[in-house]
Write a protein that holds these residues in place. Structure first.
Motif, PDB file in Angstrom:
ATOM      1  N   LEU A  40       0.894  -1.298  -0.023  1.00  0.00           N
ATOM      2  CA  LEU A  40      -0.139  -0.112   0.115  1.00  0.00           C
ATOM      3  C   LEU A  40       0.916   1.248   0.051  1.00  0.00           C
TER       4      LEU A  40
ATOM      5  N   ASP B 236       2.220   1.914  -3.341  1.00  0.00           N
ATOM      6  CA  ASP B 236       1.053   2.399  -4.138  1.00  0.00           C
ATOM      7  C   ASP B 236       0.554   3.743  -3.795  1.00  0.00           C
ATOM      8  N   LEU B 237       0.733   4.101  -2.410  1.00  0.00           N
ATOM      9  CA  LEU B 237       0.796   5.869  -2.452  1.00  0.00           C
ATOM     10  C   LEU B 237       1.981   6.591  -2.667  1.00  0.00           C
TER      11      LEU B 237
ATOM     12  N   ILE C 122      -6.968   2.386   4.671  1.00  0.00           N
ATOM     13  CA  ILE C 122      -6.247   2.861   3.434  1.00  0.00           C
ATOM     14  C   ILE C 122      -6.333   4.560   3.432  1.00  0.00           C
ATOM     15  N   THR C 123      -7.441   4.941   4.064  1.00  0.00           N
ATOM     16  CA  THR C 123      -7.574   6.304   3.915  1.00  0.00           C
ATOM     17  C   THR C 123      -6.955   6.934   5.139  1.00  0.00           C
TER      18      THR C 123
ATOM     19  N   GLY D 119      -3.232   7.277   4.360  1.00  0.00           N
ATOM     20  CA  GLY D 119      -3.192   8.118   3.206  1.00  0.00           C
ATOM     21  C   GLY D 119      -2.867   9.820   3.963  1.00  0.00           C
TER      22      GLY D 119
ATOM     23  N   CYS E 104       0.208  10.114   6.005  1.00  0.00           N
ATOM     24  CA  CYS E 104       1.199  10.244   4.986  1.00  0.00           C
ATOM     25  C   CYS E 104       1.131  11.198   4.315  1.00  0.00           C
TER      26      CYS E 104
ATOM     27  N   ARG F 191      -0.891  11.627   1.774  1.00  0.00           N
ATOM     28  CA  ARG F 191      -1.406  11.188   0.526  1.00  0.00           C
ATOM     29  C   ARG F 191      -2.601  10.931   0.253  1.00  0.00           C
TER      30      ARG F 191
ATOM     31  N   GLN G 202      -4.267  10.156  -3.444  1.00  0.00           N
ATOM     32  CA  GLN G 202      -3.787   9.004  -3.662  1.00  0.00           C
ATOM     33  C   GLN G 202      -4.624   7.937  -3.019  1.00  0.00           C
ATOM     34  N   ALA G 203      -4.909   7.808  -1.856  1.00  0.00           N
ATOM     35  CA  ALA G 203      -5.690   7.082  -0.977  1.00  0.00           C
ATOM     36  C   ALA G 203      -7.082   7.022  -1.347  1.00  0.00           C
TER      37      ALA G 203
ATOM     38  N   ILE H  79      -7.341   5.078  -4.738  1.00  0.00           N
ATOM     39  CA  ILE H  79      -7.391   3.481  -4.484  1.00  0.00           C
ATOM     40  C   ILE H  79      -8.539   3.097  -3.932  1.00  0.00           C
TER      41      ILE H  79
ATOM     42  N   SER I 254      -4.441  -2.302  -0.713  1.00  0.00           N
ATOM     43  CA  SER I 254      -4.434  -1.982  -2.376  1.00  0.00           C
ATOM     44  C   SER I 254      -4.438  -3.181  -3.078  1.00  0.00           C
TER      45      SER I 254
END
Length: 264
Positions: A35, A38-39, A120-121, A124, A127, A129, A132-133, A136, A247
């Motif tokens: 993940l 991917d972020l 994921i949220t 994101g 960090c 991002r 980006q989150a 995804i 992800s």
């Protein structure tokens, strides 16, 4: 200049003071390492586990801080992380508690798809991002909206041999089995119950799924289960697709659809 920090709450309900802009991140779980890549955080990611090896060529260059259940604390000290990201199920409590004495440690706790979305949220946001989150989770939401169950058959999903261990309820894998339409015959049991050969015979599932991890089931193990449940459809499956949160769902959902013709 004073270091700007923010207080966040992890998925275990712990308050964690994290840097406003983490620049030295350690990931203690392969799926969360994926993940972070991917972020777009590959430059900030300084340490990963020895199991984080094949997601991206760049991950091989990262310092290995041990396994998910045994950390090399000296290496972690040398890396001087300003954020560590772990998981309740994958990591061991004693190691996490030791790390918390010195570093900000944000822990995920994931047993269903909503937990995964929230993780994921949250990562994101922590960090820096968020867009980006959001991208995804948006891709995952679209795939889930169009996803059709691949079966309605009863199943035993095995993660270990000697002793036999299957997947029970309250786990992320159980959630994925439900999503695919399987009826997990072990749903009344929590986590990963042990089963005897006689119990496997008695449950007599229509499908047996043999995972590639953590026990690496291979073709030679199929006969063992055929002798116990001769009428069952027995498949070797990619355990990462069923057990990796984050992800990975973007790849996993199409993978599950590919199983459909094998189940009939």
């Amino acid at each position: 200049m004073k270091d700007h920090r923010k207080s966040v709450t992890d998925q275990m309900g712990n308050k964690v003071d994290v840097p406003a802009n983490p620049e030295r991140i350690i990931s203690l779980v392969p799926s969360q390492t994926e993940l972070l890549f991917d972020l777009g955080l590959e430059k900030a990611l300084v340490g990963v586990t020895k199991f984080c090896i094949h997601l991206n060529p760049q991950v091989r260059e990262k310092i290995k801080i041990g396994g998910t259940k045994k950390f090399h604390f000296d290496r972690i000290t040398q890396l001087a992380p300003d954020l560590i990201i772990g998981n309740k199920e994958e990591n061991y409590r004693e190691g996490i508690e030791r790390l918390k004495r010195f570093y900000p440690v944000w822990m995920s706790d994931i047993s269903n798809l909503e937990d995964n979305r929230m993780m994921i949220t949250a990562v994101g946001q922590i960090c820096n991002r968020p867009s980006q989150a959001h991208s995804i989770t948006g891709r995952i939401d679209k795939l889930l909206h169009n996803f059709e169950p691949v079966t309605n058959k009863s199943v035993l999903y095995f993660i270990w041999r000697k002793p036999f261990m299957a997947v029970g309820g309250g786990t992320y894998i159980h959630e994925i089995l439900n999503l695919c339409g399987f009826n997990n015959v072990m749903h009344k049991y929590t986590r990963y119950p042990e089963l005897s050969a006689d119990q496997i015979k008695a449950y007599n599932p229509e499908v047996i799924l043999l995972s590639s991890e953590p026990y690496p089931f291979k073709a030679q193990h199929i006969a063992e289960f055929e002798s116990l449940c001769p009428n069952a459809k027995i498949l070797l499956v990619d355990g990462e697709m069923f057990s990796w949160f984050g992800s990975r769902l973007i790849k996993a959902l199409p993978y599950f659809q590919q199983l459909k013709p094998l189940l009939h």
